[in-house]
Design a protein around this motif. Structure first.
Motif, PDB file in Angstrom:
ATOM      1  N   UNK A 234       0.834  -1.201   0.000  1.00  8.09           N
ATOM      2  CA  UNK A 234       0.000   0.000   0.000  1.00  8.09           C
ATOM      3  C   UNK A 234       0.872   1.256   0.000  1.00  8.09           C
ATOM      4  N   UNK A 235       1.961   1.217   0.724  1.00  7.76           N
ATOM      5  CA  UNK A 235       2.871   2.371   0.754  1.00  7.76           C
ATOM      6  C   UNK A 235       3.408   2.659  -0.643  1.00  7.76           C
ATOM      7  N   UNK A 236       3.708   1.601  -1.390  1.00  3.35           N
ATOM      8  CA  UNK A 236       4.200   1.779  -2.755  1.00  3.35           C
ATOM      9  C   UNK A 236       3.104   2.301  -3.679  1.00  3.35           C
ATOM     10  N   UNK A 237       1.864   1.926  -3.387  1.00  3.91           N
ATOM     11  CA  UNK A 237       0.727   2.353  -4.215  1.00  3.91           C
ATOM     12  C   UNK A 237       0.317   3.809  -3.977  1.00  3.91           C
ATOM     13  N   UNK A 238       0.531   4.288  -2.767  1.00  2.70           N
ATOM     14  CA  UNK A 238      -0.060   5.563  -2.363  1.00  2.70           C
ATOM     15  C   UNK A 238       0.249   6.753  -3.283  1.00  2.70           C
ATOM     16  N   UNK A 239       1.461   6.902  -3.789  1.00  2.00           N
ATOM     17  CA  UNK A 239       1.682   8.039  -4.691  1.00  2.00           C
ATOM     18  C   UNK A 239       0.759   8.024  -5.908  1.00  2.00           C
ATOM     19  N   UNK A 240       0.478   6.820  -6.437  1.00  2.00           N
ATOM     20  CA  UNK A 240      -0.447   6.713  -7.570  1.00  2.00           C
ATOM     21  C   UNK A 240      -1.858   7.065  -7.127  1.00  2.00           C
ATOM     22  N   UNK A 241      -2.278   6.495  -5.991  1.00  2.00           N
ATOM     23  CA  UNK A 241      -3.638   6.742  -5.514  1.00  2.00           C
ATOM     24  C   UNK A 241      -3.841   8.210  -5.149  1.00  2.00           C
ATOM     25  N   UNK A 242      -2.786   8.851  -4.672  1.00  2.00           N
ATOM     26  CA  UNK A 242      -2.884  10.272  -4.335  1.00  2.00           C
ATOM     27  C   UNK A 242      -3.130  11.111  -5.580  1.00  2.00           C
ATOM     28  N   UNK A 243      -2.435  10.783  -6.666  1.00  2.00           N
ATOM     29  CA  UNK A 243      -2.667  11.506  -7.922  1.00  2.00           C
ATOM     30  C   UNK A 243      -4.106  11.292  -8.385  1.00  2.00           C
ATOM     31  N   UNK A 244      -4.587  10.050  -8.279  1.00  2.00           N
ATOM     32  CA  UNK A 244      -5.953   9.746  -8.726  1.00  2.00           C
ATOM     33  C   UNK A 244      -6.992  10.464  -7.883  1.00  2.00           C
ATOM     34  N   UNK A 245      -6.880  10.326  -6.566  1.00  2.00           N
ATOM     35  CA  UNK A 245      -7.934  10.805  -5.674  1.00  2.00           C
ATOM     36  C   UNK A 245      -7.890  12.317  -5.453  1.00  2.00           C
ATOM     37  N   UNK A 246      -6.721  12.923  -5.592  1.00  2.00           N
ATOM     38  CA  UNK A 246      -6.595  14.333  -5.227  1.00  2.00           C
ATOM     39  C   UNK A 246      -6.119  15.228  -6.362  1.00  2.00           C
ATOM     40  N   UNK A 247      -5.940  14.640  -7.543  1.00  2.00           N
ATOM     41  CA  UNK A 247      -5.431  15.427  -8.654  1.00  2.00           C
ATOM     42  C   UNK A 247      -6.497  16.169  -9.431  1.00  2.00           C
ATOM     43  N   UNK A 249      -8.362  15.022 -11.774  1.00  2.00           N
ATOM     44  CA  UNK A 249      -8.479  14.541 -13.155  1.00  2.00           C
ATOM     45  C   UNK A 249      -8.540  13.010 -13.144  1.00  2.00           C
ATOM     46  N   UNK A 250      -9.477  12.488 -12.404  1.00  2.00           N
ATOM     47  CA  UNK A 250      -9.513  11.058 -12.119  1.00  2.00           C
ATOM     48  C   UNK A 250      -9.591  10.209 -13.386  1.00  2.00           C
ATOM     49  N   UNK A 251     -10.637  10.404 -14.177  1.00  2.00           N
ATOM     50  CA  UNK A 251     -10.829   9.565 -15.360  1.00  2.00           C
ATOM     51  C   UNK A 251      -9.697   9.758 -16.354  1.00  2.00           C
ATOM     52  N   UNK A 252      -9.259  11.010 -16.517  1.00  2.00           N
ATOM     53  CA  UNK A 252      -8.169  11.272 -17.451  1.00  2.00           C
ATOM     54  C   UNK A 252      -6.900  10.529 -17.039  1.00  2.00           C
ATOM     55  N   UNK A 253      -6.621  10.523 -15.737  1.00  2.00           N
ATOM     56  CA  UNK A 253      -5.421   9.824 -15.248  1.00  2.00           C
ATOM     57  C   UNK A 253      -5.526   8.321 -15.463  1.00  2.00           C
ATOM     58  N   UNK A 254      -6.699   7.760 -15.203  1.00  2.00           N
ATOM     59  CA  UNK A 254      -6.899   6.325 -15.409  1.00  2.00           C
ATOM     60  C   UNK A 254      -6.703   5.978 -16.880  1.00  2.00           C
ATOM     61  N   UNK A 255      -7.291   6.775 -17.753  1.00  2.00           N
ATOM     62  CA  UNK A 255      -7.150   6.492 -19.188  1.00  2.00           C
ATOM     63  C   UNK A 255      -5.695   6.633 -19.646  1.00  2.00           C
TER      64      UNK A 255
END
Length: 300
Positions: A234-247, A249-255
């Motif tokens: 989870x610690x390794x995942x968090x930077x990615x999840x932070x961009x998704x949840x707080x950036x 631009x959720x859908x754009x980032x996923x795509x």
């Protein structure tokens, strides 16, 4: 229905002219099955359901069911503003082979718990099939309150809740006061906390490009019970999840992350706009770093 595992709400790939890329959509679904995802969500907000016509949404149910061909369960995102439309989508989903419905609060209306329960129970009567509630007040404007949960609990079809509020107190409340509702992670940056409180499933938008890693975290926590290793993943995942949840631009980032994996994604439909170069760079670096770190942890 037992909700267990990683459930990916799949993206809708578009051509440059913003028509649905049917071949690409089939490839997205096939990729999820090949990677071992336990189920997929068709017609969710990650799939830009709000930007699709009614005909396109129903077509997605039919097309996805044909592609999946019974290999994994699929859940239909049926939310809309009008109760009548939600009922119509729910019936269409059932007729086209859905295993369950994903039901959120109708946006903008901000109903009371009593009004919301009447809405949900009408959908229940129309479709009569398993329902996973989807609590996301940041998008809908209101939460599924305790009165609502008590009212709809009279129907056995309300079987699970995807909690996306980001409020840890809600996780505690649901786990302690409504244990008959299967708890599902709906906040990608809180997956570890959900698993610690007994959640057995994760509706994981990041699974579009992060399925192997999400499956690894789920197995580590819910099957192996190794939360020390789970914290490392989870610690390794968090930077990615932070961009998704707080950036923002959720859908754009996923795509964009799907494109990094060589998957068809295409542009987003209005009112969303493409990512800027800086956020693309941030997302790319976060994803590549996380994948490398998690693969190392998994291989130990």
């Amino acid at each position: 229905m037992q909700f267990k595992g990683i459930y990916t709400p799949v993206i809708t790939p578009f051509h440059d002219d913003l028509s649905i890329d049917e071949k690409g959509y089939a490839q997205i679904i096939e990729n999820q099955i090949a990677l071992g995802t336990h189920a997929v969500v068709i017609g969710g907000t990650t799939g830009e359901n709000y930007a699709l016509s009614k005909e396109e949404r129903v077509w997605q149910f039919k097309f996805a069911n044909e592609v999946i061909a019974g290999r994994v369960p699929w859940i239909a995102g049926v939310n809309d503003i009008r109760t009548e439309d939600v009922c119509s989508y729910s019936v269409a989903a059932k007729e086209n082979g859905a295993s369950a419905l994903l039901l959120a609060v109708p946006p903008y209306s901000v109903p009371t718990d009593e009004e919301l329960a009447l809405h949900a129970l009408k959908v229940d009567r129309a479709a009569n099939m398993p329902i996973m509630l989807y609590n996301y007040p940041g998008r809908s404007g209101t939460s599924f309150g305790e009165e609502f949960l008590e009212r709809v609990g009279r129907s056995s079809n309300f079987q699970a809740i995807k909690e996306s509020s980001g409020d840890i107190d809600r996780i505690h409340m649901l786990a302690c006061q409504f244990p008959h509702l299967q708890l599902s992670c709906g906040a990608d940056d809180q997956a570890l906390e959900f698993f610690a409180w007994g959640a057995q499933s994760w509706v994981c938008a990041a699974g579009n490009f992060f399925a192997t890693e999400a499956i690894a975290l789920h197995k580590t926590c819910t099957i192996d019970g190794d939360f020390a290793k789970g914290r490392r993943i989870m610690k390794a995942m968090l930077p990615v999840m932070t961009v998704l949840e707080r950036g923002g631009k959720f859908v754009q980032c996923v795509k964009y992350a799907c494109e990094l994996e060589g998957l068809p994604a295409g542009p987003v439909r209005l009112p969303l706009r493409p990512l800027k170069k800086e956020l693309k760079r941030t997302m790319r670096d976060a994803v590549l770093t996380a994948k490398t770190a998690i693969q190392q942890i998994i291989s130990e």
